[in-house]
Design an enzyme around this catalytic site. Sequence first.
Site, PDB file in Angstrom:
ATOM      1  N   HIS A  96       3.468   0.059  -5.991  1.00  0.00           N
ATOM      2  CA  HIS A  96       3.203  -0.349  -4.461  1.00  0.00           C
ATOM      3  C   HIS A  96       1.757  -0.933  -4.320  1.00  0.00           C
ATOM      4  O   HIS A  96       1.905  -1.416  -3.171  1.00  0.00           O
ATOM      5  CB  HIS A  96       3.571   1.082  -4.034  1.00  0.00           C
ATOM      6  CG  HIS A  96       2.433   2.150  -4.115  1.00  0.00           C
ATOM      7  ND1 HIS A  96       2.375   3.006  -4.965  1.00  0.00           N
ATOM      8  CD2 HIS A  96       1.077   2.108  -3.424  1.00  0.00           C
ATOM      9  CE1 HIS A  96       1.175   3.834  -4.824  1.00  0.00           C
ATOM     10  NE2 HIS A  96       0.446   3.266  -3.744  1.00  0.00           N
ATOM     11  N   ASP A 140       6.814   3.664 -10.400  1.00  0.00           N
ATOM     12  CA  ASP A 140       5.805   3.336  -9.675  1.00  0.00           C
ATOM     13  C   ASP A 140       4.925   2.685 -10.526  1.00  0.00           C
ATOM     14  O   ASP A 140       3.350   2.915 -10.439  1.00  0.00           O
ATOM     15  CB  ASP A 140       5.231   4.133  -8.638  1.00  0.00           C
ATOM     16  CG  ASP A 140       4.576   3.408  -7.454  1.00  0.00           C
ATOM     17  OD1 ASP A 140       4.541   2.250  -7.343  1.00  0.00           O
ATOM     18  OD2 ASP A 140       3.794   4.237  -6.839  1.00  0.00           O
ATOM     19  N   SER A 166      -4.770   4.941  -5.275  1.00  0.00           N
ATOM     20  CA  SER A 166      -3.454   4.501  -5.949  1.00  0.00           C
ATOM     21  C   SER A 166      -3.555   3.791  -7.088  1.00  0.00           C
ATOM     22  O   SER A 166      -4.369   2.719  -6.959  1.00  0.00           O
ATOM     23  CB  SER A 166      -2.566   3.800  -5.086  1.00  0.00           C
ATOM     24  OG  SER A 166      -1.968   4.828  -4.082  1.00  0.00           O
TER      25      SER A 166
END
Length: 482
Positions: A124, A154, A228
């Site tokens: 993402h 992911d 992230s």
Amino acid sequence: MMSSAARWAIVLALPHTLAATATAEALSAPPERVERAIALADDLSLAFSHAADEIRPSVVSINAVKRVRVAARSPMSPFQNDPFFERFFGQMPERQPREREFEQRGAGTGFIVREDGYIVTNNHVVEGADELLVRMADGRELNAEIVGTDPQTDLAVIRVDETRLPAAELSESGSLRVGQWVVAAGNPLELSHTVTAGIVSATGRSGVGLTAYEDFIQTDAAINPGNSGGPLVNLRGRVVGVNTAIATRSGGFMGIGFAIPIEMARPIVESLIDGEPVARGYLGIVPQDLTAELAESFGFESTSGVLVGDVSQGTPAEAAGVLAGDIITELDGRPVADANQLRARIASKGPGVLLGMTVYRDGERLELSATLGDRSELVVEAESAVDGRLGLTLSDADAETRERFNLGGRVTGAVITEVTPGGPADQLGLRAGDVIIAVNRDPVNDASELRSTLAALDLDRGVRLAVRRGDVQRFVFFRLAD
């Protein structure tokens, strides 16, 4: 009888009393005891400093730029659709829409896994990016390209054109224990080279609803937007997980973060670097979560485990001797809590891997082993059969599909992209954009899982599908024999 005000006064005074007592004890402690306490704290601080120093050279910040073109209609002329003006000059032509380009910018973190420029991050972070700029620990800024992505976990791999880079050392997160110290490194809120410390709050966390395959490490080390894709490391500075998401009601950190275990990420990263399709293991059962009633009916004293609802013919599970009604309690010596966790653990292992299982059957615990099959081959075989029999076309809830049908970012399940006119799905009132989220009582995370589940069932007898349309969920019963 003591008044309410007096009771509150005592309660409010207690913390100050305790603090004063603690302060007095500290002041009265022998100097040698104080020195021992400080030395102990210094030793622990040294461990955290070591972990930060070990991982810092391998951590990078990632800036992603995505260009979006949208139609923008010019303002209407003041004489447009004016009857008086049109009487003398005729109807004014409508102005044609024009396109405008906007840039969407995002920031995340990654870490170097090979000295020849390969970097791991989250899907993402880089999804749909037209440009990627990587800032190294030494301040250099380098352009990067996407090597490969795996939206179902992911994970993504990108690459910069450099060599002799400091690669992070990977650990085995299977050895993690709840309560163990960990450090999260990254660039939260674009504050580069930030480290936060905490403990492992839980392992094997699934059912979070973030990805198709979930087996997360949960930690209370602070993770915020921008973290992230960064590494979660142990006190030796070895990577045990890939920081992925947080559970929050405020948008910021609230003590619950999730990381993908490095043992789950490693084979996926290797496949992406080699340019090969991500191979996922396949067992061939229909798994069910255990309810208290089901567990009691089988004489099993826990709801932690996975009930085998059915075993498909010609599958690794059948060859291993797994039977419907078995309860799988462990995979390779590690407890398995629910069906989502079981799917993720099996999928994370490659085809041909020998998987050990502990199962409960008729009051006894048995040790079985199965050589896993290839889920991708199963999907190819089942896709045309299942989609054709249902009279529809299925897709995963990836970024393109979510945008096409205006689905939420957290949608999981199998998205219907086309419906054959007059076919079974059409007769049930299903339409493109609907999301099938469960078969009978078993949730499905993506199109391949739905196909494999339906391929193992008797569609002539019928199945119940849970379908979400917008914010509304409904059930339909599908039977081919009708």
